[in-house]
Design an enzyme around this catalytic site. Structure first.
Site, PDB file in Angstrom:
ATOM      1  N   GLU A 231      -2.657   7.741  -4.496  1.00 39.52           N
ATOM      2  CA  GLU A 231      -3.205   7.066  -5.734  1.00 39.52           C
ATOM      3  C   GLU A 231      -4.650   7.377  -6.249  1.00 39.52           C
ATOM      4  O   GLU A 231      -5.069   7.256  -6.913  1.00 39.52           O
ATOM      5  CB  GLU A 231      -2.809   5.874  -5.861  1.00 39.52           C
ATOM      6  CG  GLU A 231      -3.363   4.741  -4.942  1.00 39.52           C
ATOM      7  CD  GLU A 231      -3.103   3.085  -4.893  1.00 39.52           C
ATOM      8  OE1 GLU A 231      -2.387   2.975  -4.907  1.00 39.52           O
ATOM      9  OE2 GLU A 231      -4.299   2.594  -5.181  1.00 39.52           O
TER      10      GLU A 231
ATOM     11  N   ARG B 217       0.902  -1.131   0.203  1.00 42.02           N
ATOM     12  CA  ARG B 217       0.107   0.014  -0.020  1.00 42.02           C
ATOM     13  C   ARG B 217       0.984   1.408  -0.009  1.00 42.02           C
ATOM     14  O   ARG B 217       1.937   1.222   0.724  1.00 42.02           O
ATOM     15  CB  ARG B 217      -0.804   0.231   1.087  1.00 42.02           C
ATOM     16  CG  ARG B 217      -1.980  -0.926   1.143  1.00 42.02           C
ATOM     17  CD  ARG B 217      -3.298  -0.434   0.262  1.00 42.02           C
ATOM     18  NE  ARG B 217      -4.387  -1.359   0.194  1.00 42.02           N
ATOM     19  CZ  ARG B 217      -4.446  -2.409  -0.614  1.00 42.02           C
ATOM     20  NH1 ARG B 217      -3.389  -2.753  -1.497  1.00 42.02           N
ATOM     21  NH2 ARG B 217      -5.617  -3.243  -0.337  1.00 42.02           N
TER      22      ARG B 217
ATOM     23  N   HIS C 239      -1.581   0.473  -9.567  1.00 41.22           N
ATOM     24  CA  HIS C 239      -2.187  -0.845  -8.726  1.00 41.22           C
ATOM     25  C   HIS C 239      -2.726  -1.933  -9.542  1.00 41.22           C
ATOM     26  O   HIS C 239      -3.818  -2.211  -9.418  1.00 41.22           O
ATOM     27  CB  HIS C 239      -3.294  -0.001  -7.983  1.00 41.22           C
ATOM     28  CG  HIS C 239      -3.468  -0.753  -6.614  1.00 41.22           C
ATOM     29  ND1 HIS C 239      -3.871   0.058  -5.690  1.00 41.22           N
ATOM     30  CD2 HIS C 239      -3.672  -2.233  -6.541  1.00 41.22           C
ATOM     31  CE1 HIS C 239      -3.990  -1.046  -4.581  1.00 41.22           C
ATOM     32  NE2 HIS C 239      -4.017  -2.108  -4.978  1.00 41.22           N
TER      33      HIS C 239
HETATM   34  P1  NAD Z   1      -1.297 -11.274   4.634  1.00 33.04           P
HETATM   35  O1  NAD Z   1      -2.192 -10.808   5.857  1.00 33.04           O
HETATM   36  O2  NAD Z   1      -1.220 -12.604   4.279  1.00 33.04           O
HETATM   37  O3  NAD Z   1       0.264 -10.976   5.115  1.00 33.04           O
HETATM   38  C1  NAD Z   1       0.650  -9.758   5.730  1.00 33.04           C
HETATM   39  C2  NAD Z   1       1.965  -9.911   6.388  1.00 33.04           C
HETATM   40  O4  NAD Z   1       2.312  -8.800   6.917  1.00 33.04           O
HETATM   41  C3  NAD Z   1       1.490 -10.862   7.882  1.00 33.04           C
HETATM   42  O5  NAD Z   1       2.398 -11.841   8.028  1.00 33.04           O
HETATM   43  C4  NAD Z   1       1.937  -9.825   8.990  1.00 33.04           C
HETATM   44  O6  NAD Z   1       2.350 -10.277  10.191  1.00 33.04           O
HETATM   45  C5  NAD Z   1       2.822  -8.732   8.413  1.00 33.04           C
HETATM   46  N1  NAD Z   1       3.144  -7.537   8.934  1.00 33.04           N
HETATM   47  C6  NAD Z   1       2.410  -6.825   9.637  1.00 33.04           C
HETATM   48  N2  NAD Z   1       2.900  -5.746  10.091  1.00 33.04           N
HETATM   49  C7  NAD Z   1       4.268  -5.945   9.670  1.00 33.04           C
HETATM   50  C8  NAD Z   1       5.461  -5.099  10.134  1.00 33.04           C
HETATM   51  N3  NAD Z   1       5.262  -3.993  10.937  1.00 33.04           N
HETATM   52  N4  NAD Z   1       6.611  -5.525   9.542  1.00 33.04           N
HETATM   53  C9  NAD Z   1       6.566  -6.635   8.866  1.00 33.04           C
HETATM   54  N5  NAD Z   1       5.539  -7.391   8.389  1.00 33.04           N
HETATM   55  C10 NAD Z   1       4.516  -7.176   9.001  1.00 33.04           C
HETATM   56  O7  NAD Z   1      -1.407 -10.171   3.399  1.00 33.04           O
HETATM   57  P2  NAD Z   1      -1.110 -10.296   1.842  1.00 33.04           P
HETATM   58  O8  NAD Z   1      -2.286 -11.171   1.323  1.00 33.04           O
HETATM   59  O9  NAD Z   1       0.282 -11.040   1.869  1.00 33.04           O
HETATM   60  O10 NAD Z   1      -0.960  -9.067   1.219  1.00 33.04           O
HETATM   61  C11 NAD Z   1      -0.113  -8.178   1.910  1.00 33.04           C
HETATM   62  C12 NAD Z   1      -0.501  -6.775   1.567  1.00 33.04           C
HETATM   63  O11 NAD Z   1      -0.429  -6.619   0.276  1.00 33.04           O
HETATM   64  C13 NAD Z   1      -2.064  -6.457   1.716  1.00 33.04           C
HETATM   65  O12 NAD Z   1      -2.332  -5.786   3.062  1.00 33.04           O
HETATM   66  C14 NAD Z   1      -2.375  -5.146   0.689  1.00 33.04           C
HETATM   67  O13 NAD Z   1      -2.161  -3.999   1.147  1.00 33.04           O
HETATM   68  C15 NAD Z   1      -1.405  -5.573  -0.464  1.00 33.04           C
HETATM   69  N6  NAD Z   1      -2.009  -6.039  -1.706  1.00 33.04           N
HETATM   70  C16 NAD Z   1      -1.895  -5.241  -2.826  1.00 33.04           C
HETATM   71  C17 NAD Z   1      -2.194  -5.646  -4.209  1.00 33.04           C
HETATM   72  C18 NAD Z   1      -1.978  -4.830  -5.297  1.00 33.04           C
HETATM   73  O14 NAD Z   1      -2.686  -5.081  -6.303  1.00 33.04           O
HETATM   74  N7  NAD Z   1      -0.760  -4.077  -5.388  1.00 33.04           N
HETATM   75  C19 NAD Z   1      -3.208  -6.878  -4.016  1.00 33.04           C
HETATM   76  C20 NAD Z   1      -3.202  -7.446  -3.108  1.00 33.04           C
HETATM   77  C21 NAD Z   1      -2.832  -7.196  -1.769  1.00 33.04           C
END
Ligand code: NAD
Length: 336
Positions: free
Chosen positions: A265, A236, A297
């Site tokens: 964005e 994000r 995105h």
């Molecule tokens: P997820 O919930 O499976 O994993 C997120 C991980 O981040 C977890 O393991 C959590 O413990 C960790 N985390 C939390 N705080 C942290 C910190 N301070 N430092 C390090 N790690 C930390 O989520 P996911 O499905 O892997 O998705 C991750 C992120 O990707 C989503 O939250 C979303 O914002 C983003 N995303 C972007 C797109 C895109 O199109 N660009 C699409 C889907 C998701």
């Protein structure tokens, strides 16, 4: 259920209508291209649920307007839910649903595509060759094998990126407050964030946007990075301080930057603004660097992911209708 879908593009309509057809056309869906916000919330009048995407605004005021119109469910078409005031939703009795892990591969593969494109200067080569310029000066890359990749957040997407990078023969290190044994099993190891920043040739961000991760990559973090390292953000926009990245690019601390998300964005992405001036000077400055690659995105945007998003969204809506709870609820209680 009567569902008002906001930020709906043609592709959203196609995939959601198909998923609804698979339920026997169970739900009545209305599509609105406009983003959900204070001005557009009234369009949901007469509906039971709103279906929202990443740049729709679901703060307390908008949720109050929606609740006043009888909305009982917010069905997000995303995994992230940083745009919803969950406390307000709870206070107003609105359930919130999301689509977790609809296709971690889609986002992970886009992340790696950005790494490869930046590393081998594919974005520059594409333009050069079309202009008849076959010179190689300025296109020198580096091998990935043996490089250290630092993954911030080893959830569904981060782990997927780790697996792919291990396949390239990279060392994988990671930081996550909730470590996952799967990373160790694939030969990665957890380190503290300062060590990750100092040791990584490529830093890739995969944590959610929370108050704790807001501007996680700030001036201080950039200063800790290896000189000339690559930074990729497909999580994000708010996880990085864009001004700190610009300073890092100017000093050469950041050697390559790939962004699929941007803090501001909402006023840019998902629209065709090609005949308008970009008003955002910070974003415009980013685009002046030859070693910056921005995509709007689109990391999630594959056939498989769109199908999964639409099907899970319909399942959330159907389950809510049947039981009063969606399949994938998100609430302050669950987060606690
Ligand atoms: P997820 O919930 O499976 O994993 C997120 C991980 O981040 C977890 O393991 C959590 O413990 C960790 N985390 C939390 N705080 C942290 C910190 N301070 N430092 C390090 N790690 C930390 O989520 P996911 O499905 O892997 O998705 C991750 C992120 O990707 C989503 O939250 C979303 O914002 C983003 N995303 C972007 C797109 C895109 O199109 N660009 C699409 C889907 C998701």
């Amino acid at each position: 259920m009567r569902v008002a879908v906001f930020s709906a593009r043609d592709y959203d309509r196609d995939f959601l209508e198909k998923a609804n057809e698979a339920t026997g056309g169970r739900h009545l869906i209305q599509f609105f291209e406009i983003r959900l916000g204070r001005e557009s919330a009234r369009l949901a009048a007469g509906c039971d649920a709103v279906c929202a995407f990443v740049n729709d605004q679901l703060g307390r005021e908008v949720l109050e307007l929606l609740a006043g119109q009888g909305i009982r469910l917010v069905a997000l078409r995303s995994a992230g839910f940083n745009n919803v005031d969950l406390e307000a939703a709870r206070d107003l009795g609105i359930a919130v649903a999301r689509v977790p892990a609809y296709s971690p591969d889609a986002v992970a593969e886009h992340t790696v595509a950005m790494m490869l494109a930046l590393d081998r200067n594919i974005h520059k080569a594409y333009v050069r060759v079309r202009e008849g310029n076959f010179a190689l000066e300025g296109l020198l890359g580096f091998n990935l094998r043996g490089r250290t990749v630092g993954i911030v957040g080893t959830g569904a997407i981060g782990l997927c990126v780790a697996r792919i990078m291990r396949g390239f023969g990279c060392e994988v290190i990671a930081a996550d407050p909730a470590p996952n044994d799967d990373l160790d099993a694939m030969g990665g190891r957890y380190v503290a964030m300062p060590e990750l920043l100092a040791a990584s040739d490529i830093v890739s961000l995969h944590c959610p946007l929370t108050p704790q991760t807001h501007h996680l990559i700030d001036h201080d973090a950039v200063a800790r990075m290896k000189h000339g390292a690559m930074l990729i953000n497909t999580s994000r926009g708010g996880v990085v301080d864009t001004r700190a990245l610009i300073a890092g690019l100017k000093s050469g601390r950041i050697g390559n930057l790939g962004l699929d998300v941007y803090e501001e964005e909402a006023d840019l992405f998902f629209e065709n603004l090609s005949d308008r001036m970009i008003q955002d000077d910070v974003f415009a400055r980013l685009l002046t660097f030859p070693n910056v690659l921005v995509t709007g995105h689109q990391a999630f945007f594959t056939h498989e992911a769109m199908t999964a998003i639409a099907e899970t969204t319909m399942r959330n809506v159907s389950a809510f209708e049947e039981t009063g709870s969606p399949v994938h609820p998100v609430s302050v209680e669950r987060l606690a």
